[in-house]
Every structure is written in structure tokens, then in C-alpha cells.
Design an enzyme around this catalytic site. Sequence first.
Site, PDB file in Angstrom:
ATOM      1  N   SER A 104       0.742  -1.143   0.169  1.00 17.76           N
ATOM      2  CA  SER A 104      -0.052  -0.160   0.136  1.00 17.76           C
ATOM      3  C   SER A 104       0.880   1.293   0.067  1.00 17.76           C
ATOM      4  O   SER A 104       2.016   1.231   0.249  1.00 17.76           O
ATOM      5  CB  SER A 104      -0.866  -0.016   1.315  1.00 17.76           C
ATOM      6  N   SER A 105       0.207   2.389  -0.355  1.00 17.44           N
ATOM      7  CA  SER A 105       1.008   3.666  -0.630  1.00 17.44           C
ATOM      8  C   SER A 105       1.518   4.025   0.668  1.00 17.44           C
ATOM      9  O   SER A 105       2.228   4.967   1.058  1.00 17.44           O
ATOM     10  CB  SER A 105       0.278   4.655  -1.328  1.00 17.44           C
ATOM     11  N   CYS A 106       0.646   3.544   1.978  1.00 16.58           N
ATOM     12  CA  CYS A 106       0.971   3.916   3.266  1.00 16.58           C
ATOM     13  C   CYS A 106       2.211   3.565   3.902  1.00 16.58           C
ATOM     14  O   CYS A 106       2.642   3.883   4.879  1.00 16.58           O
ATOM     15  CB  CYS A 106      -0.250   3.727   4.109  1.00 16.58           C
TER      16      CYS A 106
ATOM     17  N   TYR B 284      -0.604  -1.196  10.138  1.00  9.72           N
ATOM     18  CA  TYR B 284      -1.082  -1.633   8.828  1.00  9.72           C
ATOM     19  C   TYR B 284       0.139  -1.520   7.831  1.00  9.72           C
ATOM     20  O   TYR B 284       0.629  -2.510   7.401  1.00  9.72           O
ATOM     21  CB  TYR B 284      -2.139  -0.990   8.387  1.00  9.72           C
TER      22      TYR B 284
ATOM     23  N   LYS C 251       2.540  -4.333   6.370  1.00 11.38           N
ATOM     24  CA  LYS C 251       2.625  -4.253   4.557  1.00 11.38           C
ATOM     25  C   LYS C 251       4.236  -4.380   4.482  1.00 11.38           C
ATOM     26  O   LYS C 251       4.567  -5.073   3.577  1.00 11.38           O
ATOM     27  CB  LYS C 251       1.941  -3.057   4.095  1.00 11.38           C
TER      28      LYS C 251
ATOM     29  N   HIS D   7     -13.007   3.849   3.463  1.00 12.59           N
ATOM     30  CA  HIS D   7     -11.986   4.951   2.860  1.00 12.59           C
ATOM     31  C   HIS D   7     -12.923   6.187   2.554  1.00 12.59           C
ATOM     32  O   HIS D   7     -13.897   5.958   2.291  1.00 12.59           O
ATOM     33  CB  HIS D   7     -11.270   4.348   1.618  1.00 12.59           C
TER      34      HIS D   7
END
Length: 319
Positions: A113-115, A142, A146, A185
Site C-alpha cells: 500500500s502507498s501508506c 498496517y 505491509k 476509505h
Amino acid sequence: MANALFELKGKSVYVAGHRGMVGSALVRRLAHEDVKLVTVDRREVDLCNQAAVFDWFAKVRPQVVFLAAAKVGGIVANDTLRAEFIYDNIAIAANVIHAAHQNGAEKLMFLGSSCIYPKLAPQPLREDSVLSGPLEPTNEPYAIAKIAGIKMAEAYRSQYGCDFINVMPTNLYGPGDNYHPEMSHVVAALIRRFHEAKVAGAGSVVVWGTGTPRREFLYVDDMADACVHLMKTYSAAELINIGSGEDITIAEFARVVAEVVGYRGEISFDTSRPDGTPRKLLDVSRLTKLGWRATTSLHDGLKRAYAAYQAVAPVTAQE
Ligand SMILES: NC(=O)C1=CN([C@@H]2O[C@H](COP(=O)(O)OP(=O)(O)OC[C@H]3O[C@@H](n4cnc5c(N)ncnc54)[C@H](OP(=O)(O)O)[C@@H]3O)[C@@H](O)[C@H]2O)C=CC1
Ligand SMILES: C[C@H]1O[C@H](OP(=O)(O)OP(=O)(O)OC[C@H]2O[C@@H](n3cnc4c(=O)[nH]c(N)nc43)[C@H](O)[C@@H]2O)[C@@H](O)[C@@H](O)C1=O
């Protein structure tokens, strides 16, 4: 980057998380490929249960794996269910990646994920900025899970020669999204809230935060197409960002959703809610070099997403 063409034709392809927004988009996209689609319901195999995952993989031995299963949610879900987000997502990644290796999977794609990128990393976010600074606190559990999945896929490539690849999607939206008022989201949350305000004739809609953060959004069927493209064409350790290459402020985005939904009332901002990362725009130059670009505009994607929502819209706002 090594890009030997990987043949999907005739292969057994397991979509982990096939009922989710991305998983169901992958199922739709793979219907156009000559593959043997493999899925298993969560009730039959809980991917957090190592023994169940190992037993199932030993029986089925899928040749190709899209690892889209995860515990997923928006900024408030991530910030409140911190233990669940780190436990479930580490367990799912560890169990599926190891089982794929143990049972000779020819290729696996892990969805990060971009996070995973630092809160204040230079924008657009380059893949090599991972682990170069502190993470956004609201989704750190999270993000750590990831990153663990990413590092595991890299390590299995390094030690065992597994053809396991890592993709980093931006914020996604579309059919099959999670519309829970608190746990979703922003895209799904605002589609639902503006729709309910329109139906109820409400004078104003509340948007969380200050409206100043910027986000990039990718329609989920574009995401699925990018995943199949990369499964066929990409085989190396480096991460690949998957995004549209364009971002927008949340305030402007809310106005676009209101227009698509047909809501004409006021928009107000609840600054007691978290903004999260100030900006998340992915550098998609690697993806572009690999021959893929997004094709669904934000406006067209939102129209399709809203049509899909209307087909499942709950009767009461409390559902
Ligand atoms: N949505 C987004 O904006 C983004 C998503 N991603 C990543 O994309 C992937 C898919 O996300 P998305 O489709 O939005 O998420 P969804 O929540 O829509 O789907 C997740 C899927 O994972 C399954 N799942 C979760 N836990 C388990 C478990 N313990 N055992 C078996 N299955 C499980 C769910 O099954 P069930 O439906 O039966 O509960 C569901 O089908 C995830 O890896 C996510 O991290 C990355 C960036 C952005
Ligand atoms: C994909 C990515 O998604 C998550 O990160 P995020 O992008 O911050 O998530 P979000 O979509 O929930 O918020 C985006 C922005 O939008 C604003 N916002 C306004 N109004 C609502 C609203 O009503 N709901 C939500 N959720 N946000 C709202 C909100 O305040 C924030 O500024 C990670 O947890 C993680 O899951 C991850 O990887």
C-alpha cells in the site's frame, strides 16, 4: 528490470481475497484470460490460520497467486483497530507467502500500500523512499505489516529464488468497496454520505479533516488490469507503484463527488477528525516504463462507482 514474459495461459491462478473490492476486480479481469481461477472462502480457510493455509495450499498447489487478502480500512479504522491491523496483515502475508513457496508456486504478487512510505517523504513518492523516515501514525501498524510482507517476498526471492513481486497501490475505489460510515476509505464514505444527504434533502454534508490533504485515486478495474499486466511482464525485487499519477485536495474531491452524486447543498469540515498524511502521490515512472497507464478518469470512475453503490445502497443510514 528483468521482464521475461510470464505465461498465465492454462495456469491455476489463486486470488486471495476474491470477494473484496480488488479481489473481485481481479476475478472480473482474469475472466478475460485463459486460466483456471482458484478461490476459497474465508469461512473455509481463514488466512490467519497457518495450519489451515498450509493444508489448503498442499492440496490445491496453485501455480500463480494474487495476494489481495488483507484487513483493510480507512484512516479511523486503521487508527482504532491497531492490533487487528498488524496481527491479521502480518499473519496473512506470512502464511500465504510461505505456503506459496512450500508448494512450488511459480509466481506470487503481494499487494502492499502507498501508506508504507514515510509521512513526509518527497513527492511524488518513489519506491526507494520506503523505510527512509517515520510513518504516518494513524496507519503505522498496517504499514509495518505491509512492509513485513514486502520484505518477506524480497527475502524469498533472494534465498529461494521465488518469483515473488511487490506492488504498491495508491488509494483505490470502485464496485465492492466498503461503505461503512466510520471504517471506510474517503471515496466510499463520501459517495454514501452525499447520496444519503441528497435522498434526505440535507442542507449540509460533513467531510472529515481540514480538506487540505491531497490524495491520488485509482479506479479498481484499472488496478486489476495493472496487476495482470505486471504479473505477465515484471519479475524483479524492486517495488512497483500503481497509481493514476494525479492527486487532488480532499476539499476539491468532495466537490467532485457532490457533483457526480447530484448533491447541491453545503459542505462543511470536521477538523476533530484526522487528516493523516498531508499528501500521497505515487511516482509511477517505473510502471509507465513497464508499459501500463491508468485509463479511467476520476470523474468517469466516480460515476461508475456511484452506480455500483446505488445497486447496494442500504435502506437505512444506520446499516
Ligand atoms: N482499498 C484501498 O484503497 C487499497 C487497498 N490496498 C490493498 O489491496 C488489497 C485489497 O484491498 P481491498 O480489496 O480494498 O480490501 P477488501 O476489504 O475489500 O477485501 C479484502 C479481502 O480480504 C479477505 N480477508 C481479510 N481477512 C481475511 C482472512 N483472515 N482470511 C481470509 N480472507 C480474508 C476479505 O474476505 P471477506 O470479504 O470474506 O471478509 C476480503 O475479501 C489489500 O491487500 C489492501 O491492503 C492497497 C492500497 C489501497
Ligand atoms: C489507502 C490508504 O488509506 C488510508 O489512508 P488515507 O488515504 O489517509 O485514508 P482515508 O481514505 O480514510 O482518508 C483520506 C483522507 O480523506 C479524509 N476524509 C474526509 N472525509 C472522510 C470520510 O468521511 N472518511 C474517511 N475515511 N476519510 C475522510 C481523511 O481525513 C484523510 O485526510 C490508510 O489508512 C491505509 O488504509 C491506506 O493504505
